[in-house]
Design a protein around this motif. Structure first.
Motif, PDB file in Angstrom:
ATOM      1  N   GLU A 131      88.758  24.037-114.115  1.00  0.00           N
ATOM      2  CA  GLU A 131      88.522  22.639-114.367  1.00  0.00           C
ATOM      3  C   GLU A 131      88.472  22.379-115.814  1.00  0.00           C
ATOM      4  OE1 GLU A 131      84.633  22.054-112.779  1.00  0.00           O
ATOM      5  OE2 GLU A 131      85.495  21.136-110.872  1.00  0.00           O
ATOM      6  N   LYS A 161      91.339  23.286-117.430  1.00  0.00           N
ATOM      7  CA  LYS A 161      92.549  23.515-117.909  1.00  0.00           C
ATOM      8  C   LYS A 161      93.186  21.886-117.687  1.00  0.00           C
ATOM      9  CE  LYS A 161      93.636  28.318-116.915  1.00  0.00           C
ATOM     10  NZ  LYS A 161      93.739  28.495-118.110  1.00  0.00           N
ATOM     11  N   THR A 162      94.447  21.864-118.438  1.00  0.00           N
ATOM     12  CA  THR A 162      94.750  20.471-118.342  1.00  0.00           C
ATOM     13  C   THR A 162      95.685  20.366-116.898  1.00  0.00           C
ATOM     14  OG1 THR A 162      97.016  21.108-119.344  1.00  0.00           O
ATOM     15  CG2 THR A 162      95.221  20.107-120.676  1.00  0.00           C
ATOM     16  N   LEU A 163      96.138  19.300-116.452  1.00  0.00           N
ATOM     17  CA  LEU A 163      96.905  19.158-115.294  1.00  0.00           C
ATOM     18  C   LEU A 163      98.344  19.856-115.413  1.00  0.00           C
ATOM     19  CD1 LEU A 163      97.565  18.095-112.222  1.00  0.00           C
ATOM     20  CD2 LEU A 163      98.497  15.766-113.333  1.00  0.00           C
ATOM     21  N   LEU A 195      97.527  23.755-115.171  1.00  0.00           N
ATOM     22  CA  LEU A 195      97.165  23.904-113.630  1.00  0.00           C
ATOM     23  C   LEU A 195      98.624  24.244-112.929  1.00  0.00           C
ATOM     24  CD1 LEU A 195      94.119  21.799-112.963  1.00  0.00           C
ATOM     25  CD2 LEU A 195      94.223  24.379-113.066  1.00  0.00           C
ATOM     26  N   LYS A 196      99.717  23.088-113.149  1.00  0.00           N
ATOM     27  CA  LYS A 196     100.896  23.309-112.720  1.00  0.00           C
ATOM     28  C   LYS A 196     101.640  24.368-113.140  1.00  0.00           C
ATOM     29  CE  LYS A 196     101.701  18.142-112.037  1.00  0.00           C
ATOM     30  NZ  LYS A 196     102.527  17.194-112.483  1.00  0.00           N
ATOM     31  N   TYR A 199      96.903  14.970-108.720  1.00  0.00           N
ATOM     32  CA  TYR A 199      95.227  15.135-109.010  1.00  0.00           C
ATOM     33  C   TYR A 199      95.224  16.626-109.283  1.00  0.00           C
ATOM     34  CZ  TYR A 199      94.540  10.697-107.062  1.00  0.00           C
ATOM     35  OH  TYR A 199      94.543   9.361-106.417  1.00  0.00           O
ATOM     36  N   LYS A 200      94.214  16.942-110.097  1.00  0.00           N
ATOM     37  CA  LYS A 200      93.731  18.358-110.816  1.00  0.00           C
ATOM     38  C   LYS A 200      93.524  18.994-109.370  1.00  0.00           C
ATOM     39  CE  LYS A 200      91.631  19.266-114.561  1.00  0.00           C
ATOM     40  NZ  LYS A 200      91.032  19.195-115.659  1.00  0.00           N
ATOM     41  N   THR A 201      92.571  18.314-108.809  1.00  0.00           N
ATOM     42  CA  THR A 201      92.019  19.130-107.477  1.00  0.00           C
ATOM     43  C   THR A 201      92.909  19.804-106.668  1.00  0.00           C
ATOM     44  OG1 THR A 201      91.564  16.998-106.374  1.00  0.00           O
ATOM     45  CG2 THR A 201      89.653  17.566-107.469  1.00  0.00           C
ATOM     46  N   TRP A 257      95.850  21.100-107.278  1.00  0.00           N
ATOM     47  CA  TRP A 257      96.348  22.327-108.174  1.00  0.00           C
ATOM     48  C   TRP A 257      95.105  23.413-107.960  1.00  0.00           C
ATOM     49  CZ3 TRP A 257     101.099  22.688-108.600  1.00  0.00           C
ATOM     50  CH2 TRP A 257     101.911  21.449-108.716  1.00  0.00           C
ATOM     51  N   ILE A 258      93.784  22.961-108.239  1.00  0.00           N
ATOM     52  CA  ILE A 258      92.726  23.830-108.349  1.00  0.00           C
ATOM     53  C   ILE A 258      92.225  24.480-107.019  1.00  0.00           C
ATOM     54  CG2 ILE A 258      90.105  23.830-108.792  1.00  0.00           C
ATOM     55  CD1 ILE A 258      90.482  21.763-111.138  1.00  0.00           C
TER      56      ILE A 258
END
Length: 167
Positions: A41, A43-45, A48-49, A65-67, A69-70
């Motif tokens: 969480e 980390k930036t988008l 994460l990508k 959305y970050k979620t 990727w998370i």
């Protein structure tokens, strides 16, 4: 209920909507992931990508959305292990396959003294002139393949009571 269980329960509810399963690895009631949610969480988008790209993963859901990727990073290990256990994708060989592997190794034979000497010379970087270099490389590749197959045979017996023969 711990955070991991909430994540898993949320994912399992989502799986009925998306028609997908996102299991986790549960050992003694504790859920195990390659990463922690808090670690991801922060980390930036883009990070994460990049992490997903490093592992060859696609997002579970909307990629903006970050979620998405998370969730991918939290579940990929469990999904991979479940797939292996269910016989999907890469899986252990059957006992018959194990026997066939032994038969293939027997067919390959053992190198003669001269072949063993040429293999050693090749591994030391010595090369024959063309066109014999092709056959020299073929002999080395056969030797490497046989060594790897023997290693598999020694390490990957699929039957619990099976004991690989001594080599």
């Amino acid at each position: 209920m711990c955070t991991c269980e909430l994540i898993v329960n949320w994912r399992l509810k989502l799986s009925t909507v998306c028609n997908r399963q996102y299991p986790s690895i549960s050992i003694n009631g504790h859920y195990h992931f390659m990463f922690t949610r808090s670690e991801l969480e922060i980390k930036t988008l883009g990070e994460l990508k990049g992490l997903c790209k490093q592992y060859g993963l696609k997002p579970l859901g909307n990629p903006s959305y970050k979620t998405a990727w998370i969730d991918t990073l939290l579940t990929f290990a469990a999904i991979a292990l479940r797939q292996m256990k269910e016989g999907e994708g890469l899986r252990r060989i059957t006992f018959k396959g194990y026997q066939d592997l032994g038969q293939a190794l027997d067919q390959m034979g053992e190198p003669t003294d001269q072949q063993a000497a040429l293999i050693r010379a090749t591994m030391q970087g010595k090369r024959l002139e063309y066109p014999h270099r092709y056959d020299q490389e073929t002999l080395l590749n056969l030797h490497k393949a046989k060594m790897q197959l023997e290693q598999v045979r020694a390490q990957q017996c699929c039957a619990p009571t099976c004991v690989p023969p001594a080599t």
